[in-house]
Design a protein around this motif. Structure first.
Motif, PDB file in Angstrom:
ATOM      1  N   THR A  78      38.919  47.709  56.929  1.00  0.00           N
ATOM      2  CA  THR A  78      37.618  47.807  57.586  1.00  0.00           C
ATOM      3  C   THR A  78      37.346  46.602  58.490  1.00  0.00           C
ATOM      4  O   THR A  78      37.563  45.461  58.065  1.00  0.00           O
ATOM      5  CB  THR A  78      36.516  47.869  56.510  1.00  0.00           C
TER       6      THR A  78
ATOM      7  N   GLN B   4      38.883  42.343  52.539  1.00  0.00           N
ATOM      8  CA  GLN B   4      37.858  42.199  53.585  1.00  0.00           C
ATOM      9  C   GLN B   4      36.433  42.165  53.040  1.00  0.00           C
ATOM     10  O   GLN B   4      35.625  41.337  53.430  1.00  0.00           O
ATOM     11  CB  GLN B   4      37.967  43.369  54.569  1.00  0.00           C
ATOM     12  N   PHE B   5      36.128  43.102  52.128  1.00  0.00           N
ATOM     13  CA  PHE B   5      34.760  43.156  51.603  1.00  0.00           C
ATOM     14  C   PHE B   5      34.459  41.957  50.701  1.00  0.00           C
ATOM     15  O   PHE B   5      33.349  41.437  50.690  1.00  0.00           O
ATOM     16  CB  PHE B   5      34.527  44.450  50.813  1.00  0.00           C
TER      17      PHE B   5
ATOM     18  N   PHE C  54      36.886  57.687  43.629  1.00  0.00           N
ATOM     19  CA  PHE C  54      36.349  56.332  43.721  1.00  0.00           C
ATOM     20  C   PHE C  54      34.814  56.322  43.668  1.00  0.00           C
ATOM     21  O   PHE C  54      34.214  55.361  43.199  1.00  0.00           O
ATOM     22  CB  PHE C  54      36.858  55.626  44.988  1.00  0.00           C
TER      23      PHE C  54
ATOM     24  N   SER D  79      45.179  53.698  53.724  1.00  0.00           N
ATOM     25  CA  SER D  79      44.952  52.257  53.908  1.00  0.00           C
ATOM     26  C   SER D  79      44.599  51.901  55.339  1.00  0.00           C
ATOM     27  O   SER D  79      45.490  51.592  56.134  1.00  0.00           O
ATOM     28  CB  SER D  79      46.208  51.467  53.561  1.00  0.00           C
ATOM     29  N   PHE D  80      43.363  51.961  55.667  1.00  0.00           N
ATOM     30  CA  PHE D  80      42.916  51.501  56.977  1.00  0.00           C
ATOM     31  C   PHE D  80      41.842  50.453  56.723  1.00  0.00           C
ATOM     32  O   PHE D  80      40.775  50.779  56.207  1.00  0.00           O
ATOM     33  CB  PHE D  80      42.374  52.672  57.797  1.00  0.00           C
TER      34      PHE D  80
ATOM     35  N   ASP E 209      43.755  46.756  43.800  1.00  0.00           N
ATOM     36  CA  ASP E 209      44.397  47.618  44.800  1.00  0.00           C
ATOM     37  C   ASP E 209      45.755  48.043  44.254  1.00  0.00           C
ATOM     38  O   ASP E 209      46.397  47.322  43.484  1.00  0.00           O
ATOM     39  CB  ASP E 209      44.572  46.908  46.144  1.00  0.00           C
TER      40      ASP E 209
ATOM     41  N   CYS F  10      39.326  49.043  45.573  1.00  0.00           N
ATOM     42  CA  CYS F  10      40.541  49.296  46.364  1.00  0.00           C
ATOM     43  C   CYS F  10      40.435  48.328  47.528  1.00  0.00           C
ATOM     44  O   CYS F  10      40.173  48.715  48.650  1.00  0.00           O
ATOM     45  CB  CYS F  10      40.606  50.741  46.823  1.00  0.00           C
TER      46      CYS F  10
HETATM   47  C1  LIG Z   1      40.761  52.236  53.399  1.00  0.00           C
HETATM   48  S1  LIG Z   1      41.687  50.971  52.588  1.00  0.00           S
HETATM   49  C2  LIG Z   1      40.430  49.801  52.303  1.00  0.00           C
HETATM   50  C3  LIG Z   1      40.888  48.426  52.030  1.00  0.00           C
HETATM   51  C4  LIG Z   1      39.779  47.374  52.030  1.00  0.00           C
HETATM   52  N1  LIG Z   1      38.789  47.641  51.016  1.00  0.00           N
HETATM   53  C5  LIG Z   1      39.109  47.345  53.381  1.00  0.00           C
HETATM   54  O1  LIG Z   1      38.080  48.012  53.534  1.00  0.00           O
HETATM   55  O2  LIG Z   1      39.616  46.707  54.295  1.00  0.00           O
HETATM   56  C6  LIG Z   1      41.973  51.728  51.045  1.00  0.00           C
HETATM   57  C7  LIG Z   1      42.745  50.909  50.067  1.00  0.00           C
HETATM   58  O3  LIG Z   1      42.869  51.658  48.878  1.00  0.00           O
HETATM   59  C8  LIG Z   1      44.093  51.349  48.269  1.00  0.00           C
HETATM   60  N2  LIG Z   1      44.391  52.406  47.302  1.00  0.00           N
HETATM   61  C9  LIG Z   1      44.849  53.655  47.543  1.00  0.00           C
HETATM   62  N3  LIG Z   1      44.961  54.330  46.384  1.00  0.00           N
HETATM   63  C10 LIG Z   1      44.543  53.500  45.404  1.00  0.00           C
HETATM   64  C11 LIG Z   1      44.428  53.624  43.998  1.00  0.00           C
HETATM   65  N4  LIG Z   1      44.748  54.756  43.391  1.00  0.00           N
HETATM   66  N5  LIG Z   1      43.972  52.567  43.291  1.00  0.00           N
HETATM   67  C12 LIG Z   1      43.639  51.422  43.918  1.00  0.00           C
HETATM   68  N6  LIG Z   1      43.741  51.242  45.242  1.00  0.00           N
HETATM   69  C13 LIG Z   1      44.182  52.273  45.976  1.00  0.00           C
HETATM   70  C14 LIG Z   1      45.043  51.237  49.453  1.00  0.00           C
HETATM   71  O4  LIG Z   1      46.187  50.469  49.125  1.00  0.00           O
HETATM   72  C15 LIG Z   1      44.147  50.556  50.487  1.00  0.00           C
HETATM   73  O5  LIG Z   1      44.298  49.168  50.453  1.00  0.00           O
END
Ligand SMILES: C[S@@+](CC[C@H](N)C(=O)[O-])C[C@H]1O[C@@H](n2cnc3c(N)ncnc32)[C@H](O)[C@@H]1O
Length: 657
Positions: free
Chosen positions: A198, A229-230, A338, A195-196, A254, A224
Motif C-alpha cells: 500500500t 507499511q501500516f 481476514f 501482495s500489492f 505475514d 498480513c
Molecule cells: C496486499 S499485501 C499487503 C501488505 C502490507 N500490509 C501493505 O499494505 O503494504 C497482502 C499481504 O498478505 C500476505 N499474505 C497472503 N496470504 C497470507 C496469509 N494466509 N497469511 C498471512 N499473510 C498473507 C502477502 O504475503 C502480502 O504481503
C-alpha cells in the motif's frame, strides 16, 4: 471421466477465482448448471476453455488466467513522489536483474545498506560485516536478527557482486527495501498471494484516523503486514504524538518470510532508540489462526490495519480446511477470511480499517462477508480511492469498522468524491446486503418509492441474445460487404432510439466464432439492442434483424400486452438512467441489471401513448432540437407515472449531471 465440476473445482482448474468463473459465465464463455447444491460446470467445457486460453485463442481471458503465472516484474510507481527516487530504485533493480542475483540475498544486503545509512551498523567491508557476531553494537537485537537471517543465505559464489549493493544510494522513503522487493517479485507471485503493498499516503491516513481514539496501552496489528507499511505509519504517528506506546505495541504477521524480515528491520530502524525484538512473525494467518496456541488465541487488539490479500490462491487441502473452520465464508475469497479473523481478534470497541476491492460492496458472491460485517460491527467509514495499485485494475475502497453490537440508527461516513452520512442498517433491507454507498438517504427513499409502484420485470420474461465474440475482429470483420457477409453492429452504433448505419460486415459461421448466439435469435421479427459496455442505458428498437458484436447485446421481451417500444422508452428515459446509476454504478450493462428493473403496470391507453411517443422520438433523432422536446415529453411522462414531485425530479437531474 468426471462429468461436472463445482464452482471451486472449476476455478482451481482454470487458475482463477470463483468470482471470475461466475463473471465468465455471465459473459457467456461458460454455461453453469444450477442445482440445489450450487452451480456446476461440465468438465469437458472447462477443459475446452482451458485449451482455448492456453492456445491463446481467447486473448481477453488469457491475460487474466495467465496473470498468476506471469514472470513480469515492474517498479510500482505509486510509492514515489519524486522522479529521482524512482531512478535510484531503477538502478538497484536493474543491477540485481542483470547480475541474476538471488532476491533473498540481495534484500539482506540492501537491509545492511539501510541499517548503515540509518546509523545502526558501522560501514565495514562486506566480508567483515558478514561476521556480525564479532561486531560490537549497541543494538544487540539488530545483530541477532542479522545473524539468524544470515544462516539461511549463501553469498559464496557472488560475494563481490552482492557487496556492491551496499554502495547504492537508497531513496529517502519510509520503506525503500519493501519497494525494491515488490519490484523484484513477479506479477504472478504477487497475484498468487495478493501482495500489492500500500502507498504510504494511504497507510498514514488509515493509521492516523483511530490512533487518537485508542487507549495508552493499546495493541495495534496488521495480520498480513508485508514489509510493514501500516506498522511504520502507525509507529511514525506514535512517535510524532509523543505517545507512551512502546514499539512492542505493534504486531505484524505475514506468510512471506522475506517480507517479514524487511518489516522487522524497518521497525528496528524506525525505533532505533529502543533495543527490541519486533512482534512481527511469519505465519499463514488464515490457516493457523484457528489452530493457534492458547496464549495467542486470547490476545486481543485495539486497532487492526491492513490491506489483506485479494483473490489469493488456496491449495486443495486448504480448501477443505477452510470450509470446515470458516463455514460462514462461502465465497472462499481470501480477504473475507481476514475480515472474519480481524473482527474476532479485535477488542470490543476496537477499530479495524482495511483496504479492499470495490467489489466487496456489491458483488453477489461477497454477500456472506457483508452479512458478517453488518451483524458484528458498526461501519464507521467507507472511502472510495478508485485505482491505486499498478497492475491491479480493481478500484479500491477502504472500510472502517468498530467492533460493537450495531445500534439501530447509527450513521457511517462516506467519502466518494464528496462526503456524506448514510445509515448502514438500510443495507440489511436488500436481499444481498449490498453496500450501496453511492446512495444518500434521499436516493434510497426515491428508489424505494419507485420499487413500491406495482411492476413486473423481465426476469423469466425475455430471450437474451449475447453479441458475437470473434476472437479476432481484424480477421473476421470486413469494412465492405463481401459475398455471404452481413451487417454487424458494434456498441457505438447503438444510440438512444436509433441504430446507426452498420460499418462492419461478418461472415456468420458459428463454428469459427468464439461466442455466437443462434442466428434465429438475431433474426427475430423485433428486438431491443443495447450497449453492453456503458455506464448508462442505451436502447434501440430493431426490426432490421441485425447481428451484433459483444459490445452490444439484445433482448427479446416476451411480455404479453407490454410493447417492446415501451420498454425502450422507459430504459432510455432520465429516470431509468438514475435508477441504473444509483443501483449498479457500473460500466457494464448486465442481464441481471436489466432483469431487476421495474416495468410499471400501466393501463393499455398509457402503453399506447408511450408507444406512439416512441415512434415520434425515432422520427426526430436527426433533428437535435425536436429530439430534445420529445425526449423531455417522455421524461415528464415517466416521472408522472411514478408520481415524482419537483424535488425528486431535481434530485434525479442532479445525480445525472
Ligand atoms: C496486499 S499485501 C499487503 C501488505 C502490507 N500490509 C501493505 O499494505 O503494504 C497482502 C499481504 O498478505 C500476505 N499474505 C497472503 N496470504 C497470507 C496469509 N494466509 N497469511 C498471512 N499473510 C498473507 C502477502 O504475503 C502480502 O504481503
Amino acid at each position: 471421466m468426471k462429468k461436472n465440476l463445482t464452482l471451486i473445482e472449476s476455478a482451481r482448474q482454470l487458475g482463477v477465482s470463483s468470482a471470475t468463473i461466475l463473471n465468465w459465465e455471465k459473459q457467456g464463455y461458460l454455461n453453469g448448471i444450477r442445482a440445489d447444491k450450487g452451480v456446476f460446470f461440465s468438465f469437458s467445457e472447462i477443459v475446452n476453455l482451458q485449451k482455448k486460453i492456453e492456445s491463446g485463442l481467447i486473448g481477453r481471458l488469457n491475460s487474466r488466467a495467465n496473470k498468476k503465472n506471469s514472470n513480469k516484474t515492474f517498479i510500482p510507481d505509486e510509492h514515489f513522489d519524486h522522479p529521482e527516487d524512482t531512478h535510484k530504485i531503477k538502478l538497484i533493480y536493474e543491477y540485481i536483474i542483470e547480475n541474476q542475483l538471488n532476491i533473498n540475498e540481495s534484500i539482506f544486503c540492501l537491509c545492511l545498506n539501510h541499517l548503515i545509512s540509518s546509523g545502526l551498523l558501522l560501514k565495514l567491508p562486506f566480508r567483515e560485516l558478514l561476521k556480525l557476531y564479532n561486531k560490537k553494537s549497541n543494538n544487540i537485537n539488530v545483530i541477532q536478527e542479522l545473524n539468524l537471517w544470515q544462516t539461511h543465505l549463501d553469498f559464496e559464489k557472488k560475494t563481490d557482486l552482492y557487496q556492491q549493493l551496499l554502495d547504492f544510494q537508497l531513496p529517502e522513503i519510509s520503506d525503500p527495501i519493501g519497494v525494491i522487493y515488490q519490484s523484484l517479485t513477479s506479477s504472478g507471485e504477487k497475484s498468487k498471494n495478493g501482495s500489492f503493498y500500500t502507498p504510504k499516503q494511504i497507510c498514514d491516513e488509515m493509521a492516523g484516523e483511530y490512533l487518537n481514539k485508542i487507549k495508552g496501552n493499546a495493541k495495534i496489528l496488521d495480520l498480513c503486514c508485508g514489509s510493514g507499511q501500516f506498522l511504520l505509519a502507525a509507529g511514525e504517528r506514535i512517535k510524532k504524538l509523543g505517545r507512551l506506546l512502546k514499539p512492542t505495541c505493534l504486531w505484524g504477521y505475514d506468510i512471506d518470510p522475506v517480507a517479514v524480515q524487511i518489516a522487522r528491520i524497518n521497525l528496528m530502524i524506525l525505533f532505533s532508540d529502543f533495543d527490541f525484538n519486533p512482534n512481527i512473525y511469519q505465519r499463514n494467518f488464515i490457516y493457523n489462526y484457528s489452530l493457534d496456541d492458547h496464549s495467542r488465541k486470547y490476545r486481543k487488539f485495539d486497532l487492526i490495519l491492513g490491506n489483506p490479500p485479494w483473490g489469493a490462491e488456496f491449495r486443495h487441502e486448504q480448501l477443505t480446511f477452510l470450509k470446515e473452520y470458516y463455514p460462514e465464508i462461502l465465497s472462499m475469497e481470501s480477504y473475507s477470511y481476514f475480515i472474519f479473523i480481524g473482527l474476532n481478534l479485535l477488542q470490543e470497541g476496537g477499530y479495524l480499517s482495511y483496504l479492499l476491492p470495490e467489489s466487496i460492496l456489491n458483488i453477489k458472491t461477497h454477500k456472506d462477508i457483508r452479512a458478517f460485517i453488518l451483524k458484528n460491527a458498526e461501519i464507521r467509514k467507507i472511502k472510495n480511492y478508485n485505482r491505486v495499485f499498478s497492475g491491479v485494475f480493481s478500484p479500491v475502497v477502504r472500510i472502517d469498522l468498530e467492533k460493537k453490537n450495531p445500534e439501530k440508527a447509527y450513521l457511517a461516513s462516506v467519502e466518494n468524491g464528496r462526503q456524506y452520512f448514510i445509515s448502514p442498517i438500510r443495507f440489511l433491507r436488500n436481499d444481498q446486503f449490498i453496500f450501496d454507498i453511492h446512495n444518500t438517504e434521499e436516493d434510497v427513499r426515491l428508489l424505494e418509492k419507485i420499487w413500491a409502484f406495482p411492476h413486473i420485470t423481465l426476469t423469466g420474461n425475455a430471450d437474451w441474445v449475447l453479441g458475437i465474440v470473434t476472437g479476432d475482429n481484424s480477421k473476421f470483420l470486413a469494412k465492405i460487404k463481401k459475398k455471404g457477409y452481413q451487417k454487424i453492429l458494434k456498441g457505438v452504433d447503438i444510440q438512444p432510439f436509433r441504430i446507426k448505419t452498420a460499418s462492419n460486415f461478418i461472415f456468420y459461421d458459428p463454428s469459427q466464432l468464439q461466442q455466437a448466439s443462434p442466428l434465429y435469435k438475431f433474426k427475430a421479427k423485433e428486438k431491443l439492442i443495447y450497449r453492453f459496455i456503458s455506464n448508462r442505458l442505451v436502447f434501440a428498437y430493431d426490426t432490421g434483424k441485425h447481428l451484433t458484436l459483444n459490445s452490444a447485446n439484445a433482448v427479446i421481451p416476451k411480455l404479453k400486452d407490454y410493447p417492446m417500444k415501451v420498454i425502450a422508452c422507459l430504459f432510455n428515459s432520465e429516470l431509468y438512467q438514475f435508477i441504473f446509476r444509483q443501483k449498479y454504478f457500473t460500466h457494464k450493462v448486465l442481464r441481471s441489471h436489466l432483469e431487476s428493473l421495474p416495468l410499471p403496470v400501466l393501463p393499455q391507453e398509457t402503453l399506447k401513448q408511450i408507444e406512439k411517443l416512441h415512434d415520434r422520438i425515432v422520427l426526430s433523432t436527426m433533428d437535435e432540437k425536436l429530439f430534445e422536446i420529445r425526449y423531455n415529453e417522455l421524461n415528464q411522462l415517466v416521472y408522472n407515472i411514478f408520481q415524482l414531485n419537483e424535488n425528486e425530479i431535481q434530485l434525479v437531474r442532479k445525480r445525472l449531471k
